[in-house]
Design a protein around this motif. Structure first.
Motif, short mmCIF file in Angstrom:
data_model
loop_
_atom_site.label_atom_id
_atom_site.label_comp_id
_atom_site.label_asym_id
_atom_site.label_seq_id
_atom_site.Cartn_x
_atom_site.Cartn_y
_atom_site.Cartn_z
N HIS A 87 33.57 21.00 40.18
CA HIS A 87 33.21 22.19 39.40
C HIS A 87 33.97 22.24 38.07
O HIS A 87 33.41 22.65 37.04
CB HIS A 87 33.48 23.47 40.21
CG HIS A 87 32.37 23.82 41.13
ND1 HIS A 87 32.25 23.31 42.41
CD2 HIS A 87 31.30 24.63 40.97
CE1 HIS A 87 31.17 23.79 42.97
NE2 HIS A 87 30.57 24.59 42.12
N LYS A 105 32.28 21.95 34.23
CA LYS A 105 32.55 22.91 33.16
C LYS A 105 32.95 22.20 31.87
O LYS A 105 32.55 22.60 30.78
CB LYS A 105 33.62 23.92 33.59
CG LYS A 105 33.11 24.97 34.56
CD LYS A 105 34.23 25.90 34.98
CE LYS A 105 33.75 27.00 35.90
NZ LYS A 105 33.29 26.50 37.21
N PHE A 147 31.46 33.51 30.41
CA PHE A 147 32.48 34.47 30.80
C PHE A 147 32.37 35.74 29.96
O PHE A 147 32.51 36.85 30.47
CB PHE A 147 33.88 33.87 30.68
CG PHE A 147 34.32 33.09 31.89
CD1 PHE A 147 33.58 32.01 32.37
CD2 PHE A 147 35.48 33.42 32.55
CE1 PHE A 147 33.98 31.29 33.49
CE2 PHE A 147 35.90 32.71 33.67
CZ PHE A 147 35.15 31.64 34.13
N VAL A 199 40.32 28.89 33.97
CA VAL A 199 39.61 28.57 35.21
C VAL A 199 39.20 27.09 35.22
O VAL A 199 39.35 26.40 36.23
CB VAL A 199 38.39 29.49 35.41
CG1 VAL A 199 37.45 28.97 36.47
CG2 VAL A 199 38.85 30.90 35.73
N GLU A 225 40.61 24.65 38.01
CA GLU A 225 39.71 24.00 38.96
C GLU A 225 39.89 22.48 38.94
O GLU A 225 39.92 21.84 39.99
CB GLU A 225 38.25 24.36 38.68
CG GLU A 225 37.89 25.76 39.09
CD GLU A 225 36.45 26.12 38.82
OE1 GLU A 225 35.99 27.13 39.38
OE2 GLU A 225 35.74 25.40 38.08
N VAL A 273 40.81 32.86 41.82
CA VAL A 273 39.58 32.53 41.07
C VAL A 273 38.35 32.86 41.90
O VAL A 273 37.37 33.44 41.39
CB VAL A 273 39.58 31.05 40.64
CG1 VAL A 273 38.23 30.64 40.08
CG2 VAL A 273 40.68 30.78 39.63
N ALA A 276 35.38 35.39 41.06
CA ALA A 276 33.98 34.96 40.98
C ALA A 276 33.09 35.84 41.85
O ALA A 276 31.99 36.23 41.44
CB ALA A 276 33.86 33.50 41.40
N THR A 278 32.95 39.45 40.10
CA THR A 278 32.41 39.57 38.75
C THR A 278 31.02 38.96 38.59
O THR A 278 30.23 39.43 37.79
CB THR A 278 33.34 38.91 37.71
OG1 THR A 278 33.47 37.52 38.01
CG2 THR A 278 34.69 39.58 37.67
N ALA A 279 30.73 37.90 39.35
CA ALA A 279 29.48 37.18 39.10
C ALA A 279 28.53 37.12 40.29
O ALA A 279 27.33 36.96 40.09
CB ALA A 279 29.81 35.75 38.66
N LYS A 280 29.02 37.23 41.50
CA LYS A 280 28.17 36.93 42.65
C LYS A 280 27.83 38.10 43.55
O LYS A 280 26.79 38.09 44.20
CB LYS A 280 28.85 35.85 43.52
CG LYS A 280 29.24 34.59 42.77
CD LYS A 280 28.05 33.71 42.53
CE LYS A 280 28.41 32.41 41.85
NZ LYS A 280 28.90 31.37 42.72
N TYR A 299 27.23 34.76 47.10
CA TYR A 299 28.66 34.53 47.20
C TYR A 299 29.06 33.76 48.46
O TYR A 299 30.23 33.63 48.78
CB TYR A 299 29.45 35.83 47.09
CG TYR A 299 29.13 36.88 48.14
CD1 TYR A 299 29.80 36.89 49.36
CD2 TYR A 299 28.17 37.86 47.90
CE1 TYR A 299 29.52 37.86 50.31
CE2 TYR A 299 27.90 38.82 48.85
CZ TYR A 299 28.57 38.82 50.05
OH TYR A 299 28.29 39.78 50.99
N ASP A 303 31.41 30.79 47.70
CA ASP A 303 32.71 31.31 47.25
C ASP A 303 33.52 31.85 48.43
O ASP A 303 34.74 31.63 48.51
CB ASP A 303 32.51 32.41 46.20
CG ASP A 303 31.71 31.92 45.02
OD1 ASP A 303 30.47 32.05 45.09
OD2 ASP A 303 32.29 31.39 44.08
#
Length: 135
Positions: free
Chosen positions: A23, A27, A39, A52, A56, A79, A83, A86-88, A102, A105
């Motif tokens: 990952h 990125k 982000f 991040v 990672e 992290v 994640a 905030t994102a999933k 998620y 994660d």
């Protein structure tokens, strides 16, 4: 420690490490400015994208080697919590058809928590510097 426990920790550590390393590399390949833009779309500061990505990549390699396992697992766990929230989370456990959920994660977070609790196995760089006597 029980030999099966040692092998189990090695398996968890290497699979989590490879996952984070890949990952992180992806990125870098996407371009850090693009990652920072993503982000930003989540109302997160751009510097977190760089942090991040490096964490990672370096943390993934460290987990594979078993170096600083508890520290890197804890940092990568933070992290994963970030994640998820905030994102999933809005996409649900399996995703909403437009993005991932998620579940990955959460699985990675569980693996990382197991490593924070247990540390590295006998098969690690950490064990070479440890005063513990393996049983």
């Amino acid at each position: 420690m029980n030999q099966r426990f040692e092998w189990s920790l090695l398996l968890i550590r290497v699979v989590a490490g490879v996952t984070f390393l890949v990952h992180g590399i992806v990125k870098f390949q996407m371009g850090l400015d693009n990652v920072a833009g993503f982000f930003g779309s989540l109302s997160l500061p751009a510097f977190l994208a760089y942090l991040v990505t490096f964490l990672e990549t370096i943390g993934g390699l460290a987990l594979i080697l078993g170096f600083g396992t508890r520290v890197f697992s804890a940092l990568l766990g933070i992290v994963m919590i970030g994640a998820i929230f905030t994102a999933k989370l809005a996409g649900g456990f399996l995703g909403d058809g437009t993005g991932a959920g998620y579940e990955l994660d959460l699985a990675l977070l569980s693996m990382l928590l197991a490593l924070v609790i247990s540390g590295s196995s006998r098969y690690s760089v950490d064990s070479m510097f440890s005063n513990r006597k393996a049983s």
